[in-house]
Each structure stands twice: as structure tokens, then as C-alpha cells.
Motif scaffolding. Structure first.
Motif, PDB file in Angstrom:
ATOM      1  N   ALA A   1      40.424  50.095  39.121  1.00  0.00           N
ATOM      2  CA  ALA A   1      40.650  48.715  38.758  1.00  0.00           C
ATOM      3  C   ALA A   1      40.540  47.596  39.770  1.00  0.00           C
TER       4      ALA A   1
ATOM      5  N   THR B   1      37.486  44.591  40.608  1.00  0.00           N
ATOM      6  CA  THR B   1      37.819  43.398  40.858  1.00  0.00           C
ATOM      7  C   THR B   1      36.842  42.692  42.005  1.00  0.00           C
TER       8      THR B   1
ATOM      9  N   LEU C   1      44.190  43.901  39.504  1.00  0.00           N
ATOM     10  CA  LEU C   1      43.538  45.073  38.909  1.00  0.00           C
ATOM     11  C   LEU C   1      42.931  44.362  37.735  1.00  0.00           C
ATOM     12  N   ASP C   2      41.587  44.879  37.584  1.00  0.00           N
ATOM     13  CA  ASP C   2      40.744  44.213  36.605  1.00  0.00           C
ATOM     14  C   ASP C   2      41.279  45.079  35.130  1.00  0.00           C
ATOM     15  N   GLN C   3      41.902  44.496  34.208  1.00  0.00           N
ATOM     16  CA  GLN C   3      42.326  44.998  32.938  1.00  0.00           C
ATOM     17  C   GLN C   3      41.337  45.839  32.151  1.00  0.00           C
ATOM     18  N   GLU C   4      40.217  45.239  32.238  1.00  0.00           N
ATOM     19  CA  GLU C   4      39.212  46.088  31.449  1.00  0.00           C
ATOM     20  C   GLU C   4      39.111  47.536  32.000  1.00  0.00           C
TER      21      GLU C   4
ATOM     22  N   LEU D   1      41.188  49.009  34.104  1.00  0.00           N
ATOM     23  CA  LEU D   1      42.133  49.816  33.902  1.00  0.00           C
ATOM     24  C   LEU D   1      42.476  50.632  32.601  1.00  0.00           C
ATOM     25  N   ALA D   2      42.122  49.540  31.437  1.00  0.00           N
ATOM     26  CA  ALA D   2      42.070  50.381  30.086  1.00  0.00           C
ATOM     27  C   ALA D   2      41.188  51.530  30.175  1.00  0.00           C
TER      28      ALA D   2
END
Length: 516
Positions: A64, A68, A307-310, A312-313
């Protein structure tokens, strides 16, 4: 011959400053931004960097955080009209529950999401055989490279690998070729690389340079999985390579290495997606030659990089599937059990003792390189056992003669690789003696080794496959793969003997060190 004289990275900084101040025309140079990773080994999920500070480990954002950095650098390159490349140098998935459970599918999904341009193959990418590589190559939105991988019967590359590719970024024509270590037959199970040959690296690299120059490229990049020491040797042997993006040895280079003879720039990260490398090339627009470069590593500390949330998901979805039951408590340890490469270690003693107790054999040998983690002091979970056996080896038993046991111990100390950790054995050797004559004394069960006697032996499935120098294991009688994972042997031992403890006991003694 190289087609340019390259300025050092400090001079690049001066040129950039002159551009900013208006002393040099901004359109005289094109910029090519190369982001690179290597040896991800499935490490997409955030981790605590215990190797930096065991007591207060800083969190690392891994996939994540890398996303970024990638998005930011790509957007900046697009804004300024710079060329942009995103490369990986192999060993992309084996080594974590996420990577192993998905057989690399999770990692390729992430690399697709991140927009990687190309990847070279690494030795551990063959961990689930060639059929899996066919599937992963079909899944990937980018090509796999491996110029020195050939099918023995046809002399052609396997369908999942390409020799090299040509790309254009920011008006710069770029040729990229890939190499895997030529020593694969000692690094992979024979059944995983059956029917393949791995050619010597330097001659293949020289051929690729000639082919790419003939196609009119401006810049040639070697995307290699051969290790930093071999990269340095390669760039002395082969002219015409502008950049090496390397992997295999996990040698993080905060500043790139530049060869003095051929001026090739060599880069590599520490691996496990704890850093992302960035190399900026300054290219003269008239000559298309490299005028300068600047390289660095981005640290992916979660407290510093959002952290890039997409991403991370995406990673979280796979972690949930792969890590069920990993945090089950299995026992405790009275002390931290560490590993070592060239000497006896507490982890080596624990694992080999657990194998000998479980299968009731006379001798256990386990390569130090196959021990992939330590056990911390305190509470232990199944995750700890998993991390100590990240390569998912199983226990193999067999019968060997005393002569064969002695010869294997000679292989153990030839320094071509890390030594074998042992149980049931005490060995004295002298590393200063010639290879094949280093072992001086061996005891099994407290008695001198008898060349004419048969001994029951247990080892791991990698060694037992008899690849490379380990062929003696393949000659064992009553050869049986138990199907029991070494991680499960460790977990069972911990459950039965907690709090566990293991110490160096003098099982492996290098006389040359003892006499100093």
C-alpha cells in the motif's frame, strides 16, 4: 563500446540546478524515471520491521505504501513529460502465506494494479512448477523475461518467458532483457525445472545487447536475477549495458554502483517490498546518450508514507483468505532463537532436533538457507513456525551409508553455499583445507562414523531432490517423502516442549577458527 561518457550523479544534481536557475535550456535533456523492486516474496501486507528494532519495530506499509510512491512518481513524470518505467527483478511471490496460498495470483493482481511494465523471472518463481508460471504469465498484463531459459529439446524459450522487449518512453527507445541465475539446478527442485536448461549469463547478455542495438534502441537495461556480486562481474564482462536493475541477493544500494570500465549503473533494493528504488536518467536529446543519473531508495515506513487505500483493500482481501489460523498460540520460547549461515545456530539445532525426534532417525541435515526465520522470545504462534519454513519444505527420510553421510558433510563445508545444520551428528572440519578434504572427524550418536554402516537420515525436500551438489541425497535407499511440512514439525515440537530453548552445543566445529 559504450556510446557515451557518463557524468556522476553529483554532476546530474548540478545540471538539474542549472536548469532550474535558467543557465541551461530545459529542453536540452529528457528525463527517464525508473522505479524498481525485486525479491518481493509475497510481502504485500504491512509488517513491523523487527529487524530494525526488535523492541519497538517501526511499521512498514509494503504494497500500500509502494502504491503511493508509484502513483506519485508516475503523476510527476506525466506532468513534466518525462519517461516512466516500473520494473521488477523477480522472486515475486514465494515466502509469505499470501504469496504461497495464492501461488502468486495475489501478487500478479497487485503488480497489474500498480501498472508494472515488465518483470524478470527469479529462482523462487519456479516453486510451484512451470504450469503455475504459464498461469501467472497469462494473468499478468506485462511480460516475463528470461533470456537464458531454454527448453532442452527445442532450444527455444518457454512460452511464459521472453528474451527481451523494446519500449518507448518520453521519446527514448529502451531495450530491456532479462536474466535468471545460471545456477538454477542447485536452487530449485528438479521436477520444477524439468526439461529446462539455464545458460551462462554473460554470453546471453552480450547477444541481447547486440540484438537490441540492431533494433535501434537508445538505452539498454538488464533486468537480472543473478545477485549483486554476479551483476558486478557481468558489467565488467559485457559492454553496452547502460543499467542493471538487479535482484536475488537482496543487496540494497542506497547509491547505485557504477562500473569503472563500462560505466554501467547497477541498482537493487533490499527486497520484501520494504523499499522502492528510483533511478533518474538524464538523456541528451541530440545524441540520446545518458548525460547523468541519480538513484535512491524510498523507505516505506507507514508513519511517513500514506497507505493507498485501494491497494490496502486488495491486499487485505488476500490476507484474509491466506492467514486463517496463523495466529493460533502454540507455545512459548525462553529465549530468541537465531539462525546463521556458516556456523551452528540455535534455530538449526531446534529444527533438526524436532525432525529427528518426530521421525526417529539417526541423522538430520538441513540447509541453513532453508531456515527462513527466527523464533522470538515469549509467546509463539503458528505464524512463527510458518515464517521459519517459508519455502514449504517437507521432511524426506532415507537410508545412506556412512561414506555417503561423510561426503554430504564435505559438501556442507565447501563454502559454495551455507552449511548444513545437523542433529545426531558432531563434526569437526577445517575450512582452510582443500575442498573435499575439510571434514576431519564425524560422530553419530556419540560414536565415530562407520563408513560401512547404514544410517537412517532425514532432510528437507529441497535437499532430498538431489539438485546441484546435493545429488547424494537422491541416491538414498528407502527414499520417502513423508508429506509432513517442516513448519508443522516445528509447531508440534513447540506445543510439546514449551517453553522451548536451544543453544549452540558444539555440533559443528571449524578447527581453523578454534585455533585462532
Amino acid at each position: 563500446m559504450m556510446r557515451y561518457t557518463r557524468m556522476r550523479s553529483a554532476l546530474l544534481a548540478l545540471v538539474l540546478a542549472l536548469i532550474v536557475l535558467g543557465s541551461a535550456p530545459a529542453d536540452e535533456y529528457q528525463h527517464l524515471i525508473i522505479l524498481h523492486t525485486n525479491d518481493i516474496h509475497g510481502s504485500l501486507a504491512p509488517v513491523d520491521a523487527w529487524w530494525l528494532n526488535p523492541d519497538f519495530p517501526p511499521p512498514v506499509g509494503n504494497g500500500a505504501a509502494a502504491m503511493t510512491i508509484i502513483d506519485r512518481e508516475r503523476a510527476n513524470a506525466e506532468k513534466h513529460g518525462y519517461g516512466f518505467l516500473l520494473l521488477d527483478a523477480g522472486d515475486f511471490y514465494q515466502g509469505t502465506p499470501l504469496g504461497d496460498f495464492s501461488r502468486g495470483e495475489a501478487v500478479i493482481e497487485f503488480l497489474n494494479h500498480a501498472g508494472y511494465d515488465v518483470m524478470s523471472l527469479g529462482n523462487h518463481d519456479y516453486a510451484d512448477g512451470q504450469e503455475n508460471l504459464y498461469e501467472r504469465a497469462a494473468q499478468a498484463d506485462f511480460p516475463f523475461l528470461g533470456a537464458n531459459i531454454l527448453i532442452e529439446q527445442t532450444g527455444e524459450l518457454p512460452p511464459y518467458a521472453r528474451r527481451h522487449i523494446k519500449l518507448e518512453r518520453g521519446g527514448v527507445k529502451i531495450g530491456i532483457f532479462g536474466l535468471i541465475t545460471q545456477y538454477m539446478k542447485g536452487m530449485a527442485r528438479p521436477e520444477d525445472i524439468e526439461g529446462l536448461e539455464f545458460l551462462e549469463e554473460a554470453p546471453v547478455a552480450a547477444e541481447c545487447v547486440e540484438e537490441l542495438r540492431a533494433e535501434g534502441v537508445d538505452i539498454i537495461i538488464g533486468l537480472t536475477h543473478i545477485g549483486y556480486r554476479h551483476d558486478r562481474r557481468l558489467v565488467q564482462q559485457v559492454r553496452g549495458i547502460d543499467v542493471i536493475i538487479g535482484g536475488h541477493s537482496h543487496t540494497g544500494l542506497r547509491d547505485p554502483y557504477e562500473s569503472f570500465s563500462n560505466h554501467t549503473v547497477v541498482c537493487q533494493t533490499f527486497g520484501h517490498l520494504t523499499t522502492v528504488g528510483r533511478l533518474e536518467l538524464l538523456i541528451d536529446r541530440e545524441t540520446n546518450r545518458i548525460a547523468g543519473y541519480e538513484g535512491k531508495l524510498f523507505e516505506l515506513y507507514a508513519e511517513e508514507v500514506p497507505l493507498d487505500q485501494e491497494a490496502l483493500a486488495l491486499v487485505g482481501k488476500w490476507v484474509e483468505k491466506a492467514e486463517q489460523g496463523l495466529d493460533e498460540v502454540i507455545g512459548s520460547s525462553a529465549a530468541e532463537l537465531t539462525r546463521a549461515g556458516m556456523e551452528e545456530s540455535p534455530m538449526g539445532n531446534l529444527i533438526t532436533d524436532a525432525m529427528r525426534l518426530r521421525f526417529g532417525v539417526d541423522v538430520v541435515m538441513h540447509n541453513s538457507g532453508g531456515i527462513t526465520g527466527t523464533l522470538p522470545k515469549g509467546v509463539l504462534t503458528y505464524r512463527n513456525a510458518y515464517e521459519a519454513d517459508a519455502y514449504a519444505n517437507t521432511v524426506v527420510t532415507m537410508v545412506l551409508s556412512g561414506r555417503q553421510v561423510w561426503d554430504l558433510l564435505e559438501v556442507s563445508v565447501n563454502r559454495h553455499h551455507a552449511i548444513f545444520q545437523v542433529s545426531g551428528v558432531r563434526m569437526v572440519y577445517d575450512v582452510t583445507r582443500p575442498i573435499g578434504e575439510r571434514v576431519l572427524e564425524v560422530e553419530v550418536g556419540g560414536e565415530p562414523l562407520d563408513f560401512d554402516r547404514d544410517y537412517t537420515v532425514a532432510t528437507n525436500s529441497f535437499l532430498a531432490a538431489g539438485g546441484g551438489e546435493y545429488e547424494i541425497f537422491g541416491q538414498g535407499r528407502d527414499w520417502t517423502d513423508t508429506g509432513v511440512y517442516i513448519r508443522d514439525v516445528i509447531a508440534s515440537y513447540v506445543r510439546a516442549h514449551s517453553p522451548i530453548d536451544a543453544k549452540v552445543e558444539g555440533r559443528i566445529i571449524d578447527l581453523s577458527v578454534s585455533l585462532r
